[in-house]
Design an enzyme around this catalytic site. Structure first.
Site, short mmCIF file in Angstrom:
data_model
loop_
_atom_site.label_atom_id
_atom_site.label_comp_id
_atom_site.label_asym_id
_atom_site.label_seq_id
_atom_site.Cartn_x
_atom_site.Cartn_y
_atom_site.Cartn_z
N LYS A 1 13.87 75.24 -11.62
CA LYS A 1 13.84 73.78 -11.76
C LYS A 1 14.09 73.42 -13.22
CE LYS A 1 11.49 69.82 -9.68
NZ LYS A 1 12.62 69.44 -8.81
N LEU B 1 17.26 74.91 -4.78
CA LEU B 1 15.89 74.85 -5.28
C LEU B 1 14.93 75.14 -4.13
CD1 LEU B 1 14.09 73.92 -7.77
CD2 LEU B 1 13.93 71.74 -6.57
#
Length: 286
Positions: A147, A203
Protein backbone atom coordinates in the site's frame (compact mmCIF):
# COMPACT_ATOMS: atom_id res chain seq x y z
CA UNK A 1 -10.42 16.68 6.79
CA UNK A 2 -10.71 17.60 10.46
CA UNK A 3 -8.74 20.20 12.37
CA UNK A 4 -6.59 18.20 14.80
CA UNK A 5 -3.96 15.93 13.25
CA UNK A 6 -1.13 13.80 14.60
CA UNK A 7 2.44 14.26 13.42
CA UNK A 8 5.58 12.63 14.84
CA UNK A 9 4.36 12.33 18.41
CA UNK A 10 2.27 15.48 18.67
CA UNK A 11 -1.37 16.43 18.22
CA UNK A 12 -1.68 19.81 16.55
CA UNK A 13 -3.90 21.92 14.32
CA UNK A 14 -3.75 20.90 10.66
CA UNK A 15 -2.39 24.30 9.62
CA UNK A 16 0.48 23.93 12.11
CA UNK A 17 1.59 20.47 10.91
CA UNK A 18 4.80 20.86 8.88
CA UNK A 19 6.99 18.28 7.15
CA UNK A 20 10.41 18.92 5.63
CA UNK A 21 10.73 19.20 1.86
CA UNK A 22 13.52 16.62 2.24
CA UNK A 23 11.17 13.99 3.60
CA UNK A 24 11.56 10.85 1.47
CA UNK A 25 7.81 10.59 1.15
CA UNK A 26 7.83 13.95 -0.65
CA UNK A 27 10.99 13.30 -2.68
CA UNK A 28 10.57 9.62 -3.59
CA UNK A 29 7.09 8.55 -2.48
CA UNK A 30 9.08 6.31 -0.10
CA UNK A 31 6.41 5.22 2.36
CA UNK A 32 3.15 3.43 2.94
CA UNK A 33 -0.33 4.42 4.07
CA UNK A 34 -3.55 2.99 5.42
CA UNK A 35 -7.18 4.05 5.65
CA UNK A 36 -9.38 2.59 8.36
CA UNK A 37 -13.13 3.14 8.82
CA UNK A 38 -14.74 4.61 11.93
CA UNK A 39 -18.26 3.73 13.07
CA UNK A 40 -19.95 4.89 16.26
CA UNK A 41 -16.73 6.69 17.14
CA UNK A 42 -14.72 3.45 17.05
CA UNK A 43 -12.08 2.06 14.69
CA UNK A 44 -13.40 -1.09 13.00
CA UNK A 45 -11.75 -3.83 10.96
CA UNK A 46 -8.83 -3.24 13.31
CA UNK A 47 -7.12 -6.65 13.16
CA UNK A 48 -6.83 -6.90 9.33
CA UNK A 49 -5.99 -3.19 9.20
CA UNK A 50 -2.92 -3.68 11.42
CA UNK A 51 -2.02 -6.90 9.61
CA UNK A 52 -1.84 -5.17 6.22
CA UNK A 53 -0.17 -2.05 7.66
CA UNK A 54 2.62 -4.11 9.19
CA UNK A 55 2.97 -6.27 6.06
CA UNK A 56 3.43 -3.20 3.84
CA UNK A 57 6.05 -1.80 6.24
CA UNK A 58 7.94 -5.10 6.25
CA UNK A 59 7.93 -5.33 2.46
CA UNK A 60 9.78 -2.00 2.15
CA UNK A 61 12.06 -2.59 5.20
CA UNK A 62 10.44 0.18 7.25
CA UNK A 63 9.52 0.07 10.94
CA UNK A 64 6.60 1.85 12.52
CA UNK A 65 7.66 4.30 15.25
CA UNK A 66 4.67 3.15 17.32
CA UNK A 67 3.46 -0.26 18.50
CA UNK A 68 -0.17 -1.37 18.17
CA UNK A 69 -1.11 -0.23 21.67
CA UNK A 70 0.37 3.20 21.03
CA UNK A 71 -1.38 3.43 17.67
CA UNK A 72 -4.68 2.48 19.31
CA UNK A 73 -4.27 5.38 21.71
CA UNK A 74 -3.31 7.80 18.92
CA UNK A 75 -6.27 6.85 16.74
CA UNK A 76 -8.76 6.92 19.62
CA UNK A 77 -7.49 10.35 20.66
CA UNK A 78 -7.78 11.68 17.11
CA UNK A 79 -11.35 10.44 16.89
CA UNK A 80 -12.24 12.10 20.19
CA UNK A 81 -10.49 15.40 19.45
CA UNK A 82 -12.29 15.69 16.10
CA UNK A 83 -15.62 14.33 17.31
CA UNK A 84 -15.81 11.71 14.56
CA UNK A 85 -18.80 9.42 14.82
CA UNK A 86 -18.66 8.01 11.28
CA UNK A 87 -15.88 8.35 8.73
CA UNK A 88 -12.27 7.26 8.65
CA UNK A 89 -8.64 7.76 9.54
CA UNK A 90 -5.77 8.18 7.10
CA UNK A 91 -2.29 7.34 8.39
CA UNK A 92 1.06 7.42 6.63
CA UNK A 93 4.64 6.38 7.39
CA UNK A 94 7.65 7.49 5.35
CA UNK A 95 11.37 6.75 5.65
CA UNK A 96 11.89 10.22 7.09
CA UNK A 97 14.06 13.23 6.36
CA UNK A 98 17.45 12.69 4.71
CA UNK A 99 19.67 14.00 1.87
CA UNK A 100 18.38 12.98 -1.55
CA UNK A 101 20.07 9.63 -2.16
CA UNK A 102 18.21 6.61 -3.49
CA UNK A 103 19.62 4.07 -1.01
CA UNK A 104 18.11 3.84 2.47
CA UNK A 105 19.56 6.39 4.92
CA UNK A 106 20.90 5.06 8.22
CA UNK A 107 19.61 6.06 11.65
CA UNK A 108 16.82 8.19 10.20
CA UNK A 109 13.59 8.41 12.21
CA UNK A 110 10.46 7.59 10.23
CA UNK A 111 7.84 10.28 9.66
CA UNK A 112 4.39 9.31 10.94
CA UNK A 113 1.20 11.28 10.45
CA UNK A 114 -2.52 10.63 10.78
CA UNK A 115 -5.74 12.57 10.39
CA UNK A 116 -9.47 11.91 10.55
CA UNK A 117 -12.33 12.70 8.20
CA UNK A 118 -16.11 12.48 8.53
CA UNK A 119 -18.13 10.55 5.97
CA UNK A 120 -21.59 9.03 5.74
CA UNK A 121 -20.83 5.32 5.33
CA UNK A 122 -23.95 3.47 6.44
CA UNK A 123 -26.57 5.67 4.77
CA UNK A 124 -24.61 6.31 1.61
CA UNK A 125 -27.18 7.17 -1.12
CA UNK A 126 -24.96 5.47 -3.71
CA UNK A 127 -25.86 2.14 -2.12
CA UNK A 128 -29.42 2.74 -3.33
CA UNK A 129 -28.70 4.20 -6.76
CA UNK A 130 -25.61 2.19 -7.62
CA UNK A 131 -22.53 3.59 -9.36
CA UNK A 132 -21.13 3.68 -12.87
CA UNK A 133 -17.67 2.42 -13.81
CA UNK A 134 -15.38 2.87 -16.81
CA UNK A 135 -12.47 0.65 -17.79
CA UNK A 136 -8.94 2.02 -18.06
CA UNK A 137 -5.46 0.68 -18.64
CA UNK A 138 -3.55 -0.48 -15.57
CA UNK A 139 -0.18 1.29 -15.84
CA UNK A 140 0.99 0.74 -12.26
CA UNK A 141 4.21 -0.84 -10.99
CA UNK A 142 4.53 -4.57 -10.26
CA UNK A 143 4.23 -4.49 -6.44
CA UNK A 144 0.61 -3.47 -6.01
CA UNK A 145 0.37 -5.67 -2.91
CA UNK A 146 2.23 -2.88 -1.07
CA UNK A 147 0.00 0.00 0.00
CA UNK A 148 2.50 2.52 -1.31
CA UNK A 149 1.97 6.28 -1.15
CA UNK A 150 3.26 6.40 -4.75
CA UNK A 151 -0.17 6.58 -6.40
CA UNK A 152 0.47 8.39 -9.69
CA UNK A 153 -0.89 5.46 -11.69
CA UNK A 154 -4.15 5.56 -9.75
CA UNK A 155 -4.30 9.37 -9.94
CA UNK A 156 -4.05 9.27 -13.75
CA UNK A 157 -6.65 6.49 -13.95
CA UNK A 158 -9.00 8.32 -11.57
CA UNK A 159 -8.76 11.49 -13.63
CA UNK A 160 -9.35 9.58 -16.87
CA UNK A 161 -12.59 8.03 -15.63
CA UNK A 162 -13.62 11.23 -13.83
CA UNK A 163 -13.54 12.97 -17.19
CA UNK A 164 -15.97 10.31 -18.42
CA UNK A 165 -18.38 11.22 -15.64
CA UNK A 166 -18.30 7.93 -13.74
CA UNK A 167 -17.68 7.11 -10.09
CA UNK A 168 -14.90 4.53 -10.35
CA UNK A 169 -12.48 2.95 -12.81
CA UNK A 170 -11.75 -0.73 -13.30
CA UNK A 171 -8.14 -1.16 -14.35
CA UNK A 172 -7.34 -3.69 -17.05
CA UNK A 173 -4.05 -5.49 -17.72
CA UNK A 174 -3.51 -8.15 -20.40
CA UNK A 175 -7.23 -8.09 -21.10
CA UNK A 176 -8.23 -8.86 -17.51
CA UNK A 177 -9.56 -6.67 -14.71
CA UNK A 178 -7.07 -6.19 -11.90
CA UNK A 179 -9.02 -3.99 -9.46
CA UNK A 180 -10.68 -0.62 -9.09
CA UNK A 181 -8.61 2.56 -8.94
CA UNK A 182 -9.35 2.68 -5.20
CA UNK A 183 -11.46 -0.39 -4.54
CA UNK A 184 -11.71 -4.14 -4.96
CA UNK A 185 -13.70 -5.45 -7.95
CA UNK A 186 -16.32 -8.22 -7.99
CA UNK A 187 -18.91 -9.67 -10.35
CA UNK A 188 -21.75 -12.10 -9.65
CA UNK A 189 -23.04 -14.77 -12.05
CA UNK A 190 -25.64 -17.42 -11.23
CA UNK A 191 -25.25 -16.75 -7.51
CA UNK A 192 -21.44 -17.09 -7.58
CA UNK A 193 -19.15 -14.21 -6.59
CA UNK A 194 -16.10 -13.89 -8.84
CA UNK A 195 -13.03 -11.88 -7.85
CA UNK A 196 -9.37 -11.88 -8.85
CA UNK A 197 -7.06 -14.02 -6.65
CA UNK A 198 -4.48 -12.31 -4.47
CA UNK A 199 -1.01 -11.72 -5.93
CA UNK A 200 1.45 -8.86 -6.45
CA UNK A 201 -0.98 -7.60 -9.13
CA UNK A 202 -3.53 -6.27 -6.62
CA UNK A 203 -3.76 -4.83 -3.15
CA UNK A 204 -4.85 -7.34 -0.48
CA UNK A 205 -8.15 -5.56 0.14
CA UNK A 206 -9.43 -5.78 3.72
CA UNK A 207 -13.02 -5.55 2.50
CA UNK A 208 -12.31 -8.43 0.12
CA UNK A 209 -10.81 -10.49 2.96
CA UNK A 210 -13.77 -9.93 5.28
CA UNK A 211 -16.40 -10.41 2.57
CA UNK A 212 -14.89 -13.78 1.68
CA UNK A 213 -15.06 -14.75 5.34
CA UNK A 214 -18.71 -13.70 5.55
CA UNK A 215 -19.67 -15.47 2.33
CA UNK A 216 -18.03 -18.68 3.56
CA UNK A 217 -20.00 -18.46 6.80
CA UNK A 218 -23.23 -18.05 4.78
CA UNK A 219 -22.40 -20.79 2.25
CA UNK A 220 -22.17 -18.35 -0.66
CA UNK A 221 -19.95 -19.71 -3.42
CA UNK A 222 -16.88 -17.69 -4.45
CA UNK A 223 -14.52 -18.21 -7.38
CA UNK A 224 -11.12 -16.51 -7.13
CA UNK A 225 -10.09 -16.17 -10.77
CA UNK A 226 -9.44 -13.63 -13.50
CA UNK A 227 -12.30 -12.03 -15.41
CA UNK A 228 -12.54 -9.57 -18.28
CA UNK A 229 -14.70 -6.52 -18.91
CA UNK A 230 -16.55 -8.59 -21.49
CA UNK A 231 -17.42 -11.20 -18.87
CA UNK A 232 -18.37 -8.47 -16.39
CA UNK A 233 -20.85 -7.05 -18.90
CA UNK A 234 -22.59 -10.44 -18.99
CA UNK A 235 -22.73 -10.70 -15.19
CA UNK A 236 -25.97 -10.61 -13.20
CA UNK A 237 -24.53 -8.08 -10.74
CA UNK A 238 -21.26 -6.30 -10.02
CA UNK A 239 -19.92 -4.38 -7.06
CA UNK A 240 -16.96 -2.59 -5.56
CA UNK A 241 -15.69 -2.57 -1.98
CA UNK A 242 -13.45 -0.15 -0.09
CA UNK A 243 -12.73 1.14 3.42
CA UNK A 244 -15.25 3.97 3.53
CA UNK A 245 -17.86 2.69 1.07
CA UNK A 246 -17.98 -0.94 2.27
CA UNK A 247 -20.01 -2.48 -0.58
CA UNK A 248 -21.46 -0.46 -3.47
CA UNK A 249 -23.45 -1.90 -6.39
CA UNK A 250 -22.15 -1.23 -9.90
CA UNK A 251 -24.96 -0.73 -12.40
CA UNK A 252 -23.00 0.20 -15.53
CA UNK A 253 -19.58 -0.44 -17.08
CA UNK A 254 -18.38 1.56 -20.09
CA UNK A 255 -21.89 2.87 -20.69
CA UNK A 256 -23.51 -0.58 -20.74
CA UNK A 257 -25.86 -1.81 -18.01
CA UNK A 258 -25.02 -4.69 -15.69
CA UNK A 259 -27.96 -7.07 -15.30
CA UNK A 260 -31.13 -5.01 -14.91
CA UNK A 261 -29.15 -1.78 -14.71
CA UNK A 262 -30.21 -1.44 -11.06
CA UNK A 263 -28.66 -2.62 -7.77
CA UNK A 264 -29.26 -6.35 -7.46
CA UNK A 265 -30.45 -8.38 -4.47
CA UNK A 266 -27.22 -10.24 -3.79
CA UNK A 267 -25.10 -7.10 -3.58
CA UNK A 268 -27.65 -5.58 -1.22
CA UNK A 269 -27.45 -8.71 0.92
CA UNK A 270 -23.65 -8.53 0.99
CA UNK A 271 -23.78 -4.86 2.00
CA UNK A 272 -26.23 -5.61 4.79
CA UNK A 273 -24.03 -8.49 5.92
CA UNK A 274 -20.96 -6.26 6.06
CA UNK A 275 -22.74 -3.41 7.86
CA UNK A 276 -24.18 -5.79 10.45
CA UNK A 277 -20.72 -7.15 11.27
CA UNK A 278 -19.15 -3.66 11.31
CA UNK A 279 -21.79 -2.23 13.65
CA UNK A 280 -21.43 -5.22 15.95
CA UNK A 281 -17.65 -4.71 16.12
CA UNK A 282 -18.10 -1.00 16.81
CA UNK A 283 -20.60 -1.70 19.59
CA UNK A 284 -18.34 -4.27 21.24
CA UNK A 285 -15.16 -2.17 20.90
CA UNK A 286 -13.75 -0.75 24.14
Amino acid sequence: MENIVFLNGDFCKAEDAKISIFDRGFIFGDGIYEVVPVLKGKVIDKAPFYERFEASLKKISLTSPFCRAELDAILDTLIAKNDVVEGGIYMQVTRGVAPREFYFPENTPATFMAYTFKKNIIDNPLATTGVKVASCEDIRWKRRDIKSISLLGQVLAKEEVHQKGVYEGWMVEDGMVTEGTSSAAFIIKDGVIITRPLSNAILPSIRRKLLLEYTKAHNIKVEERLFSIEEALKADEAFMASATTFVLPIIEIDGKPIGSGKPGPMVQKLREMYIEAALKEASESK
